[in-house]
Design an enzyme around this catalytic site. Structure first.
Site, PDB file in Angstrom:
ATOM      1  N   ASP A  57      -6.520  -6.114  -2.727  1.00  0.00           N
ATOM      2  CA  ASP A  57      -5.092  -6.348  -2.938  1.00  0.00           C
ATOM      3  C   ASP A  57      -4.860  -7.347  -4.068  1.00  0.00           C
ATOM      4  O   ASP A  57      -3.896  -7.228  -4.828  1.00  0.00           O
ATOM      5  CB  ASP A  57      -4.438  -6.847  -1.652  1.00  0.00           C
ATOM      6  CG  ASP A  57      -4.301  -5.752  -0.606  1.00  0.00           C
ATOM      7  OD1 ASP A  57      -4.433  -4.568  -0.958  1.00  0.00           O
ATOM      8  OD2 ASP A  57      -4.081  -6.087   0.577  1.00  0.00           O
ATOM      9  N   HIS A  97       0.822  -1.199   0.000  1.00  0.00           N
ATOM     10  CA  HIS A  97       0.000   0.000   0.000  1.00  0.00           C
ATOM     11  C   HIS A  97       0.867   1.264   0.000  1.00  0.00           C
ATOM     12  O   HIS A  97       1.983   1.278   0.544  1.00  0.00           O
ATOM     13  CB  HIS A  97      -0.905   0.018   1.231  1.00  0.00           C
ATOM     14  CG  HIS A  97      -1.819  -1.161   1.303  1.00  0.00           C
ATOM     15  ND1 HIS A  97      -2.249  -1.702   2.506  1.00  0.00           N
ATOM     16  CD2 HIS A  97      -2.403  -1.919   0.324  1.00  0.00           C
ATOM     17  CE1 HIS A  97      -3.052  -2.721   2.257  1.00  0.00           C
ATOM     18  NE2 HIS A  97      -3.160  -2.879   0.955  1.00  0.00           N
ATOM     19  N   LYS A 142       4.594   6.046   8.201  1.00  0.00           N
ATOM     20  CA  LYS A 142       4.123   5.077   9.183  1.00  0.00           C
ATOM     21  C   LYS A 142       5.275   4.651  10.091  1.00  0.00           C
ATOM     22  O   LYS A 142       6.412   4.527   9.644  1.00  0.00           O
ATOM     23  CB  LYS A 142       3.570   3.826   8.503  1.00  0.00           C
ATOM     24  CG  LYS A 142       2.429   4.069   7.545  1.00  0.00           C
ATOM     25  CD  LYS A 142       2.064   2.795   6.797  1.00  0.00           C
ATOM     26  CE  LYS A 142       0.963   3.027   5.781  1.00  0.00           C
ATOM     27  NZ  LYS A 142       0.672   1.805   4.987  1.00  0.00           N
ATOM     28  N   TYR A 191       0.123   0.732  13.805  1.00  0.00           N
ATOM     29  CA  TYR A 191       0.774   1.717  12.951  1.00  0.00           C
ATOM     30  C   TYR A 191       0.501   3.122  13.497  1.00  0.00           C
ATOM     31  O   TYR A 191      -0.653   3.485  13.686  1.00  0.00           O
ATOM     32  CB  TYR A 191       0.228   1.720  11.526  1.00  0.00           C
ATOM     33  CG  TYR A 191      -0.200   0.430  10.888  1.00  0.00           C
ATOM     34  CD1 TYR A 191       0.390   0.021   9.692  1.00  0.00           C
ATOM     35  CD2 TYR A 191      -1.218  -0.355  11.416  1.00  0.00           C
ATOM     36  CE1 TYR A 191      -0.028  -1.133   9.052  1.00  0.00           C
ATOM     37  CE2 TYR A 191      -1.634  -1.516  10.797  1.00  0.00           C
ATOM     38  CZ  TYR A 191      -1.041  -1.900   9.610  1.00  0.00           C
ATOM     39  OH  TYR A 191      -1.462  -3.043   8.981  1.00  0.00           O
TER      40      TYR A 191
END
Length: 216
Positions: free
Chosen positions: A167, A60, A70, A130
């Site tokens: 995905d 991603h 992140k 995250y």
């Protein structure tokens, strides 16, 4: 904070203090990250995912600017965390690097804006947290197929990957490049510089003597 081979990625291995009661560690220190990366992580959102063995999330990324940086940790279980350089024009474009994140080493991984990120769950269940610099914005979010043979990520053998429909339908790196979806390396570098400059403006200690504070 140790830099990885892809510019914009840093791995933090904390010192774990253990005694008969259990253990204690500092999993994240803003000052250490800022010293290494060159700017603060402006915390906008905290995500937590719980995945069973074989779940593969990614690869991603978000449009830059503003992108989404992140800081990733695995608080329970184990995952193979992967970063992919998808910044067009980068010297390491198309390169990937992996780090084992688990509840023993307690490593943390910083992933800068413009880089692709994903992970494969190795344990029976894993919880990943995250810290994100920007909130989730569906219109700016994209993906690269994590099993793209040209990308050739070395996912561990013996773990059957489980992908979401989104995905599984993601484009390959070449398809994303041809479609103009990938971040530009120059734009990412300019964004990093802007973040560093804005951080200096916010920090009174970083201002030169006599310099007025910016108007807010």
């Amino acid at each position: 904070m140790e830099p990885l081979s892809i510019d914009g990625t840093w791995c933090h291995t904390p010192h774990i203090h253990a005694d008969p009661r259990g253990s204690f560690l500092e999993s994240y220190r803003a000052a250490d990250l800022e010293e290494s990366v060159g700017h603060r992580l402006d915390l906008a959102q905290v995500n937590c995912s719980v995945s069973r063995r074989g779940v593969l999330r990614g690869i991603h990324f978000a449009d830059v600017p503003p992108g989404q940086a992140k800081y990733v940790t695995c608080v329970s279980g184990a995952v193979l965390d992967v970063v992919v350089d998808i910044r067009v024009g980068s010297p390491t474009f198309g390169r990937w690097e992996s780090v084992l994140l688990d509840d023993e080493s307690r490593r943390g991984l910083y992933v800068a804006e413009g880089l692709g990120h994903g992970f494969l769950t190795l344990s029976e269940q894993a919880t990943v947290v995250y810290l994100c610099s920007r909130p989730f914005a569906p219109a700016r979010e994209h993906g690269i197929h994590p099993l793209d043979p040209d990308l050739g990520i070395g996912w561990p053998a013996g773990v059957e990957p489980i992908l979401s429909d989104k995905d599984a339908a993601a484009p390959t790196l070449k398809e994303a490049l041809d479609a103009g979806l990938l971040p530009d390396h120059g734009a990412c570098a300019a964004h990093y510089a802007d973040l560093a400059a804005s951080g200096r403006d916010r920090d009174p200690a970083a201002r030169a003597p006599g310099r007025a504070a910016p108007s807010l």
